[in-house]
Design an enzyme around this catalytic site. Structure first.
Site, PDB file in Angstrom:
ATOM      1  N   GLU A  88     124.387 -47.350 -30.985  1.00  0.00           N
ATOM      2  CA  GLU A  88     124.304 -48.830 -30.475  1.00  0.00           C
ATOM      3  C   GLU A  88     125.174 -49.674 -30.895  1.00  0.00           C
ATOM      4  O   GLU A  88     125.529 -50.835 -30.314  1.00  0.00           O
ATOM      5  CB  GLU A  88     122.482 -49.300 -30.536  1.00  0.00           C
ATOM      6  N   GLU A  91     123.764 -37.848 -33.255  1.00  0.00           N
ATOM      7  CA  GLU A  91     122.813 -38.435 -32.127  1.00  0.00           C
ATOM      8  C   GLU A  91     123.375 -38.376 -31.084  1.00  0.00           C
ATOM      9  O   GLU A  91     124.182 -39.250 -30.710  1.00  0.00           O
ATOM     10  CB  GLU A  91     122.426 -39.722 -32.676  1.00  0.00           C
ATOM     11  N   SER A 143     115.463 -39.121 -29.132  1.00  0.00           N
ATOM     12  CA  SER A 143     114.007 -38.696 -28.708  1.00  0.00           C
ATOM     13  C   SER A 143     113.383 -37.696 -29.349  1.00  0.00           C
ATOM     14  O   SER A 143     112.709 -36.642 -28.883  1.00  0.00           O
ATOM     15  CB  SER A 143     114.358 -38.340 -27.026  1.00  0.00           C
ATOM     16  N   ASN A 190     114.157 -45.272 -37.705  1.00  0.00           N
ATOM     17  CA  ASN A 190     115.230 -46.628 -37.384  1.00  0.00           C
ATOM     18  C   ASN A 190     114.330 -47.320 -36.459  1.00  0.00           C
ATOM     19  O   ASN A 190     114.133 -47.164 -35.357  1.00  0.00           O
ATOM     20  CB  ASN A 190     116.322 -45.951 -36.640  1.00  0.00           C
ATOM     21  N   HIS A 194     125.620 -46.187 -36.137  1.00  0.00           N
ATOM     22  CA  HIS A 194     124.798 -46.159 -34.968  1.00  0.00           C
ATOM     23  C   HIS A 194     125.434 -46.295 -33.641  1.00  0.00           C
ATOM     24  O   HIS A 194     126.305 -47.125 -33.413  1.00  0.00           O
ATOM     25  CB  HIS A 194     123.804 -46.843 -35.233  1.00  0.00           C
ATOM     26  N   GLY A 251     116.474 -42.682 -26.791  1.00  0.00           N
ATOM     27  CA  GLY A 251     115.884 -43.593 -25.983  1.00  0.00           C
ATOM     28  C   GLY A 251     115.391 -43.122 -24.762  1.00  0.00           C
ATOM     29  O   GLY A 251     114.957 -43.882 -23.932  1.00  0.00           O
ATOM     30  N   LYS A 291     115.201 -50.283 -35.437  1.00  0.00           N
ATOM     31  CA  LYS A 291     116.178 -51.258 -34.538  1.00  0.00           C
ATOM     32  C   LYS A 291     115.687 -52.752 -34.601  1.00  0.00           C
ATOM     33  O   LYS A 291     115.210 -53.211 -35.620  1.00  0.00           O
ATOM     34  CB  LYS A 291     116.056 -50.409 -32.948  1.00  0.00           C
TER      35      LYS A 291
HETATM   36  P1  PGA Z   1     114.979 -42.695 -30.164  1.00  0.00           P
HETATM   37  O1  PGA Z   1     116.311 -43.192 -31.246  1.00  0.00           O
HETATM   38  O2  PGA Z   1     114.256 -41.644 -31.203  1.00  0.00           O
HETATM   39  O3  PGA Z   1     114.308 -43.801 -29.810  1.00  0.00           O
HETATM   40  O4  PGA Z   1     115.575 -41.905 -29.297  1.00  0.00           O
HETATM   41  C1  PGA Z   1     116.975 -42.540 -32.016  1.00  0.00           C
HETATM   42  C2  PGA Z   1     117.765 -43.341 -32.756  1.00  0.00           C
HETATM   43  O5  PGA Z   1     118.604 -44.328 -31.954  1.00  0.00           O
HETATM   44  O6  PGA Z   1     118.310 -43.340 -34.066  1.00  0.00           O
END
Ligand code: PGA
Length: 237
Positions: free
Chosen positions: A95, A159, A195, A6, A93, A165, A8
């Site tokens: 976010e 998640e 992560s 992903n 997601h 993150g 982003k």
């Molecule tokens: P990350 O993000 O691996 O940077 O923690 C995962 C995600 O949001 O899909």
């Protein structure tokens, strides 16, 4: 096993195309692992071109609207995504839920439309830190999973919001427990996200109910993304 990167809000068309060219043969080195990248909308076509003919890497979007067309400023529809070569979409997601008002109902609508249009879907669920501390994880997952339709082209990504993150992934046991719980509600493949890095991928992916990973930060660098895909192949072997 499915490993999805992903991206982003990273990688414009230029960078997306170069990255895609770099990983186009990766699936041949990771047998049993499906490899997916999820660029920003404007970079989807460039990624598809960078992969070129015959690559088994698939390109998904990071969102998709629930209507096929209409007066919906700023949105992108499933047929538009298919036209530029995407074969799937991430939906819901955290976010999107946190910053853009995504709800279980809009997740349901986006997912249904995407599936009807022929896209695959990675539908995301996960509790916040406050919800975990309040021992509400199962209740939250139950509510979020209830909004996700069952379909052969759909996978769920678990998640935990506190792990995204932050560099602090769930422990393999936490991931396993949550995945088993999700599968008891909705029998499908469940990816872990939050992560995931080259150094923890193998132990997370080795859990019985972890069927792949949705990778953010560590998917932006080709070597680190490859390392995670190789770890998945090792677990499969
Ligand atoms: P990350 O993000 O691996 O940077 O923690 C995962 C995600 O949001 O899909």
């Amino acid at each position: 096993m499915l490993i999805a990167g992903n991206w982003k809000l990273f990688k414009g068309p230029h960078e997306a195309r170069a990255f895609a060219a770099q990983i186009r043969h990766l699936p041949e080195r990771v047998s049993g692992v499906q490899v997916v990248v999820c660029p920003p909308f404007v970079s989807i076509e460039a990624a598809v071109r960078g992969l070129g003919q015959g690559s088994h890497v698939r390109v998904f979007s990071q969102n998709v609207h629930w209507e096929l067309e209409g007066a919906f400023t700023g949105e992108v529809s499933a047929p538009m995504l298919i036209e530029v070569g995407a074969t799937g979409a991430i939906v819901g997601h955290s976010e999107r839920r946190q910053y853009f008002g995504e709800t279980d109902e809009t997740v349901r609508m986006r997912t249904e439309t995407a599936l009807e249009a022929g896209l695959s879907v990675i539908a995301c669920v996960g509790e916040t830190e406050a919800e975990r501390k309040a021992e509400e994880t199962e209740e939250v997952l139950e509510r979020q999973v209830a909004a996700i339709p069952r379909h052969e082209r759909l996978v769920i990504a678990y998640e935990p919001v506190w792990a995204i993150g932050t560099g602090m992934s769930a422990t393999p046991e936490m991931a396993q427990d949550a995945h088993a719980f999700i599968k008891s509600l909705h029998p499908t493949r469940v990816l872990y996200g939050g992560s995931v890095k080259p150094d923890n991928a193998q132990v997370l992916l080795a859990q019985a109910d972890v069927d792949g990973a949705l990778v953010g930060g560590a998917s932006l660098d080709a070597l680190s993304f490859e390392a995670i895909c190789l770890a998945a192949a090792d677990v499969r072997a």
